[in-house]
Design an enzyme around this catalytic site. Sequence first.
Site, PDB file in Angstrom:
ATOM      1  N   ASP A  47      50.064  -5.866-104.632  1.00 55.84           N
ATOM      2  CA  ASP A  47      50.620  -4.572-105.028  1.00 55.84           C
ATOM      3  C   ASP A  47      51.955  -4.029-104.316  1.00 55.84           C
ATOM      4  O   ASP A  47      52.633  -3.272-104.838  1.00 55.84           O
ATOM      5  CB  ASP A  47      49.553  -3.604-104.762  1.00 55.84           C
ATOM      6  CG  ASP A  47      49.511  -2.532-105.745  1.00 55.84           C
ATOM      7  OD1 ASP A  47      49.668  -2.712-107.098  1.00 55.84           O
ATOM      8  OD2 ASP A  47      49.239  -1.193-105.653  1.00 55.84           O
ATOM      9  N   GLU A 141      50.018   5.408-113.229  1.00 59.10           N
ATOM     10  CA  GLU A 141      49.744   6.206-112.138  1.00 59.10           C
ATOM     11  C   GLU A 141      48.347   6.674-112.347  1.00 59.10           C
ATOM     12  O   GLU A 141      47.340   6.815-111.187  1.00 59.10           O
ATOM     13  CB  GLU A 141      50.643   7.497-112.197  1.00 59.10           C
ATOM     14  CG  GLU A 141      51.965   7.237-111.825  1.00 59.10           C
ATOM     15  CD  GLU A 141      52.204   6.762-110.199  1.00 59.10           C
ATOM     16  OE1 GLU A 141      51.519   5.839-109.642  1.00 59.10           O
ATOM     17  OE2 GLU A 141      53.066   7.389-109.644  1.00 59.10           O
ATOM     18  N   GLU A 211      46.958  -4.036-116.265  1.00 56.82           N
ATOM     19  CA  GLU A 211      46.057  -3.242-115.238  1.00 56.82           C
ATOM     20  C   GLU A 211      44.826  -4.103-114.866  1.00 56.82           C
ATOM     21  O   GLU A 211      44.563  -4.412-114.032  1.00 56.82           O
ATOM     22  CB  GLU A 211      45.897  -1.723-115.321  1.00 56.82           C
ATOM     23  CG  GLU A 211      47.102  -0.755-115.111  1.00 56.82           C
ATOM     24  CD  GLU A 211      47.460  -0.992-113.522  1.00 56.82           C
ATOM     25  OE1 GLU A 211      46.639  -0.922-112.666  1.00 56.82           O
ATOM     26  OE2 GLU A 211      48.642  -0.546-113.392  1.00 56.82           O
TER      27      GLU A 211
HETATM   28  C1  HMH Z   1      49.368  -2.429-110.316  1.00 50.98           C
HETATM   29  N1  HMH Z   1      49.260  -0.045-110.941  1.00 50.98           N
HETATM   30  C2  HMH Z   1      49.408  -1.060-109.977  1.00 50.98           C
HETATM   31  N2  HMH Z   1      49.789  -0.819-108.912  1.00 50.98           N
HETATM   32  C3  HMH Z   1      50.025   0.443-108.499  1.00 50.98           C
HETATM   33  N3  HMH Z   1      50.618   1.043-107.202  1.00 50.98           N
HETATM   34  C4  HMH Z   1      49.850   1.617-109.358  1.00 50.98           C
HETATM   35  C5  HMH Z   1      49.473   1.228-110.596  1.00 50.98           C
HETATM   36  C6  HMH Z   1      50.063   3.263-108.968  1.00 50.98           C
HETATM   37  O1  HMH Z   1      51.145   3.304-108.412  1.00 50.98           O
END
Ligand code: HMH
Length: 222
Positions: A47, A141, A211
């Site tokens: 992430d 978000e 996602e």
């Molecule tokens: C994969 N989706 C992913 N990482 C993040 N940090 C966010 C959304 C939200 O900022």
Amino acid sequence: QAKITVTETWLRKHRHLYDGATRHPFIRSIRDGNIDISAFKTWLGQDYIFVRAFVPFVASVLTKAYKGSDDGNGDVEVILGGVAALHDEISWFKKEAFKWGVQLSSIVPQKANQEYCRFLESLIGPEVEYTVAAVAFWAIETIYQESFAHCLEDDSKTPPELKETCKRWGNESFGEYCNSLRNIVDGQLEKASDDVITKAEATLLRVLEHEVDFWNMSHGRT
Ligand code: HMH
């Protein structure tokens, strides 16, 4: 009675996929307290890479909001708040990675992450309408907000050492920020052409899929 907004219609229509992104087994495992810490560390490192790629994308949304010129709704300020939060988020990732012994400099982006980052890049160009890019931004978000807020509900068994992570996205003010983004998006969609609305809906679906793939990757299911 308030009119049903476009995002409302979409969320009803795509509820199954949306729930798949916000109630993923990875998130459920945090909430149930049986998360595999190695999966959490994988997510953390991946992430961090994603968020770095997210910055230029959000900057492009900001630019489009500004150029839209009819910014009576304060879109630029809301998005600028998002940029500021990302600055804070990157510092947080570094601190958190150190805490868990995750070496950020040696993280190699996995396939699902690479594909998601490439998708973000495809949305940066000036040919992508502000409305379409803003829908992606709102969805990205909001999925994190809903996912991590789920881990903070009263009956959750989230391990104490993961609470701070969940609060980062699951807190109320991040929720209000997501609502502001949703209002921006609905305002844009209200006046958008059918062509743009169609593109924006397809973009939402692609975000949801990315996602789910991202959580799958963290969970070691790829
Ligand atoms: C994969 N989706 C992913 N990482 C993040 N940090 C966010 C959304 C939200 O900022």
